[in-house]
Design an enzyme around this catalytic site. Structure first.
Site, PDB file in Angstrom:
ATOM      1  N   PHE A 375       0.754  -1.041   0.023  1.00 33.46           N
ATOM      2  CA  PHE A 375       0.096  -0.058  -0.095  1.00 33.46           C
ATOM      3  C   PHE A 375       0.971   1.342  -0.086  1.00 33.46           C
ATOM      4  O   PHE A 375       0.530   2.268   0.648  1.00 33.46           O
ATOM      5  CB  PHE A 375      -0.959   0.013   1.142  1.00 33.46           C
ATOM      6  CG  PHE A 375      -1.436  -1.609   1.649  1.00 33.46           C
ATOM      7  CD1 PHE A 375      -2.335  -1.986   0.705  1.00 33.46           C
ATOM      8  CD2 PHE A 375      -0.762  -2.017   2.497  1.00 33.46           C
ATOM      9  CE1 PHE A 375      -2.863  -3.146   0.725  1.00 33.46           C
ATOM     10  CE2 PHE A 375      -1.335  -3.344   2.848  1.00 33.46           C
ATOM     11  CZ  PHE A 375      -2.522  -3.911   1.897  1.00 33.46           C
ATOM     12  N   CYS A 376       1.934   1.254  -0.907  1.00 30.35           N
ATOM     13  CA  CYS A 376       2.849   2.575  -1.135  1.00 30.35           C
ATOM     14  C   CYS A 376       3.326   2.810   0.638  1.00 30.35           C
ATOM     15  O   CYS A 376       3.289   4.216   0.921  1.00 30.35           O
ATOM     16  CB  CYS A 376       2.156   3.444  -1.633  1.00 30.35           C
ATOM     17  SG  CYS A 376       1.913   3.266  -3.310  1.00 30.35           S
ATOM     18  N   ASN A 377       3.642   2.196   1.426  1.00 31.57           N
ATOM     19  CA  ASN A 377       3.971   2.286   3.056  1.00 31.57           C
ATOM     20  C   ASN A 377       4.839   1.339   3.338  1.00 31.57           C
ATOM     21  O   ASN A 377       4.340   0.436   4.279  1.00 31.57           O
ATOM     22  CB  ASN A 377       2.662   2.399   3.940  1.00 31.57           C
ATOM     23  CG  ASN A 377       2.973   3.047   5.081  1.00 31.57           C
ATOM     24  OD1 ASN A 377       4.154   2.878   5.497  1.00 31.57           O
ATOM     25  ND2 ASN A 377       2.031   3.582   5.727  1.00 31.57           N
TER      26      ASN A 377
END
Length: 829
Positions: A375-377
């Protein structure tokens, strides 16, 4: 029929928003706001009104904040990094620091690339380190004016954890000291995830920078965001580039530029997306009308998340093992510290993680849309999945990159599954999701279902402060859960955890045999023969069975030479439109036509000649990351397909002058790899399956289905080009290469299956059990069949493939075929 559970990715837009916006456009003329005519003045004034409306939404005014429109939250963050008044290393005064919480979006962490180029140090801060932060430096150092920036998310987009808004004032006042360097602290509050479901009061929590993306709130328009800048820092921002509309005056012949006075106009380079900005006004209107405001949205979405979390964390297998491992910092008891996001991995009875790609595929079969990955994290992913920096490096070396489907490396998860609720989510959505988990994990005959009454609803009165929405005479249904259902709820520590081995998908062609492998001929046994040959002239449409067929440089002649695209030119497959399997193309080589038939439709024909004359509309298309040049086949067939499928679509054909080439780096073992071209296939020129393997699989499927599938039906579901009859099931997976007559084929790898095998190719109906049965039969893998490539033909004459031909396989030395890797789900479309 869709259960949409990715509201953290994007909200859905209501029909009333589109209607209000289009009515506005029909009734008004909006010109370029940089002009001075009447229509342009209307645009300018409307935009200014929208700015005020945004400030009002966040409980502040133009006295304290300025709205700078950007293309999104990411662009706003880049603008901050470029314009913040950093003091670099090496000057007489203390240098600036850029501190960021490790639980931050990629776009925040990426700011350090800009700060590094400015010789400014970046300092990652783990959430637990904030609790250990000291108070302000000694008084004599407090007068230093060196600006520092601390960034943190109001809500983690990974877990939904809401970090304290009190940190804003604590950092600015010095009650929290992140690094022992004197200076003045400013705070960047990444609010993109938070504001989609929670109210933000900037009158109380006065962060200096607040980037947002509006599609997270309204679903429409996309590509539009804003940076809310505190006016105390706005005059200090520095800017080098100037674009149209930002200059009060400048000279073309010498270095003179004078910016506009307004901070917004100074930073909004070029013409803003003025029609999209106008749409925001209707977004706020509709949001208020439908929901009653952000506080009610917060309560409604949290109620759904709390309920789902409670049931999900209680699900257990017959042996007492949990069905899921939830990654959370809270127990979902307080909407002020937890947002409507649940992040988890599904486990099997032994506690092993199931790959998120498999969970995603099964969810898609049930029309449930979730989000998977990291999740781009990466920071939060590492923290919750217990991945070290070395693990991330190893995963990269193993071929895993952000956003792909490699969900397990060495048996450990690389990511997870996320569901998230929005203001239009319902209890039915939560129940559908829970029923899906129960049906796919706990429905086996040997497994006791510990939670039977997921769908039992009662309407209860709820305290006013917890009303999901202010519907005067209707209250949202609240699920009634008995004590029996909530027995043995795991503690928070027990519900935070890990996943299963990934089934890497195919990205491009990768040979499975190393250059040093020594193949061995298959010894003894019954001969292997070709029993069926299929080609698929139109990608994802019905098969055309033949007894013998010419072979060209791209595989079977005319195999997947055409494809159906939607009105935007995007390839349509049976995943989106199952009725494609009811379109029956057949090739007549003598008449040089392709005849297309479907029930209830008059037949239509398309010429086989590659008609790329002046009248052809040539365009570039993408098929599973391959870029191909195509041309349109005309209005007649477009109308035919649109009528049959009930949606606007067109038929396009691959142009003969440019072919999709297999990538050299992924074709070990294939000589002259750059000369091997593909048609509109996903992965390789041919797909081969074994009847013995079909029979073995049928045994597993029959145990799960009331009516066993016919062999012919199963064969058609797997959409192979070559069907063979070998003595042993799955022995084809041990082959390195094969020869059929004069043709030589290299085995490139196994085919990892997707939900298309669940579609009955005769009726277009779905059966969700097929993919799950395949996974169970293959030990959680979904491989079935092998990909083949053959070297370019030496002569200009095509060879022929015939039913009854003998197949001579050569075994690999290493009998484990590696699956082609991919960032996309592949299948035999």
């Amino acid at each position: 029929g869709i259960t949409y559970l990715d509201h953290a990715g994007s909200a859905l837009f209501p029909e009333s928003l589109l209607k209000a916006f289009t009515d506005d456009l029909r009734n008004n003329i909006y010109g370029n706001p940089h002009s001075q005519n009447i229509s342009s003045k209307l645009t300018y004034d409307t935009i200014e009104h929208v700015r005020y409306r945004i400030l009002q939404h966040f409980h502040t005014t133009a006295d304290d904040y300025t709205i700078i429109f950007t293309s999104g939250c990411t662009a706003a963050l880049k603008l901050i990094a470029e314009s913040f008044p950093w003091i670099p290393e090496g000057t007489k005064q203390p240098s600036s620091r850029f501190c960021y919480l490790t639980d931050s979006h990629t776009s925040v962490v990426g700011m350090r690339g800009i700060t590094a180029s400015m010789n400014v140090l970046s300092v990652p801060i783990k959430p637990k380190e904030i609790l250990l932060a000291e108070s302000r430096l000694p008084a004599e150092e407090q007068n230093c004016t060196t600006p520092h920036l601390f960034s943190y998310p109001a809500q983690s987009n990974f877990s939904g954890t809401k970090y304290p808004l009190s940190w804003i004032q604590d950092i600015k006042s010095g009650r929290l000291c992140l690094v022992k360097i004197p200076g003045k602290w400013f705070v960047l509050l990444d609010a993109a995830s938070y504001v989609s479901s929670s109210p933000l009061d900037l009158g109380v929590h006065q962060a200096d920078f607040i980037p947002i993306s509006f599609y997270k709130i309204f679903g429409f328009p996309t590509g539009l965001g804003a940076l809310l800048v505190n006016n105390r820092i706005a005059p200090l921002l520095r800017k080098t580039y100037f674009g149209g509309g930002t200059a009060a005056a400048y000279l073309a012949g010498e270095d003179f530029y004078f910016p506009r006075k307004s901070i917004a106009e100074r930073f909004e380079d070029g013409t803003v997306s003025f029609l999209d900005i106008i749409a925001l006004k209707h977004g706020f209107d509709v949001l208020e009308k439908l929901t009653g405001g952000m506080e009610k949205i917060k309560q409604h979405t949290f109620a759904l998340a709390h309920y789902t979390y409670t049931v999900l964390s209680n699900l257990k297998y017959a042996n007492g093992a949990p069905v899921v491992r939830i990654y959370s910092d809270t127990d979902f008891s307080n909407p002020d510290v937890q947002g409507p996001i649940i992040n988890f991995n599904v486990l099997d009875e032994n506690g092993e993680v199931l790959g998120f790609s498999q969970v995603d595929s099964m969810a898609s079969l049930h029309n449930i849309h979730v989000r998977t990955g990291c999740f781009c994290n990466t920071g939060a992913c590492q923290m919750h999945l217990n991945l070290s920096n070395e693990d991330i490096h190893r995963n990269l070396q193993a071929g895993h990159v952000c956003g792909d489907n490699i969900d397990l490396v060495d048996g450990r998860p690389t990511g997870s599954v996320r569901i998230s609720f929005g203001y239009m989510s319902s209890f039915e959505d939560a129940q559908t999701f829970l029923n899906f988990i129960i049906a796919t994990r706990l429905s086996n005959s040997d497994t006791e279902i510990p939670f039977q009454s997921v769908t039992k609803l009662t309407t209860e009165s709820v305290p006013d402060d917890h009303l999901p929405f202010n519907n005067a005479d209707k209250l949202s249904p609240v699920l009634q859960i008995s004590d029996r259902h909530l027995r043995n709820i795991p503690s928070e520590a027990e519900t935070t955890g890990s996943w299963q081995p990934p089934e890497p998908e195919a990205e491009s062609i990768r040979a499975a045999v190393s250059k040093t492998a020594v193949p061995t001929c298959r010894k003894g046994g019954k001969p292997v023969t070709v029993t069926k040959i299929y080609l698929y002239p139109i990608k994802s449409c019905s098969a055309f069975e033949v007894t013998e067929w010419p072979v060209g440089n791209q595989g079977l002649l005319y195999d997947r030479t055409w494809m159906v695209v939607n009105q935007n030119g995007v390839c349509m497959t049976q995943k989106q439109e199952p009725r494609l399997c009811l379109v029956n193309p057949s090739i007549d080589l003598k008449q040089k036509i392709m005849l297309i038939q479907a029930e209830g439709m008059d037949p239509v024909s398309v010429p086989l000649e590659d008609n790329t004359g002046k009248e052809a509309v040539v365009c570039e298309s993408k098929v599973c990351s391959h870029r191909v040049k195509t041309y349109d086949c005309g209005e007649k067939i477009a109308g035919w397909l649109s009528t049959f499928l009930g949606r606007p679509c067109r038929l396009i054909r691959q142009s003969s002058d440019v072919k999709s080439k297999s990538c050299q780096k992924n074709t070990k073992g294939l000589s002259s790899a750059t000369n091997i071209s593909l048609s509109l296939v996903n992965e390789a020129q041919y797909l081969l399956i074994n009847v013995a393997s079909i029979l073995r699989l049928r045994e597993h499927i029959s145990a799960r289905l009331k009516e066993p599938l016919e062999i012919e039906e199963l064969i058609r579901r797997f959409r192979a080009n070559i069907v063979i009859s070998a003595p042993e099931s799955f022995e084809e997976e041990e082959w390195a290469e094969i020869s059929i007559g004069a043709l030589q084929f290299q085995v490139v790898g196994p085919c990892s299956r997707c939900q298309i095998i669940c579609i009955d190719q005769q009726s277009g109906e779905r059966n969700k059990e097929i993919l799950q049965s395949l996974s169970a039969a293959r030990g959680r893998k979904t491989n079935f069949g092998i990909y083949l490539m053959n070297q370019p033909l030496c002569s200009s004459f095509s060879d022929t493939l015939s039913v009854g031909s003998q197949v001579v396989p050569v075994l690999k030395e290493n009998t484990e075929i590696q699956s082609p890797t991919s960032s996309e789900e592949k299948c035999s479309g």
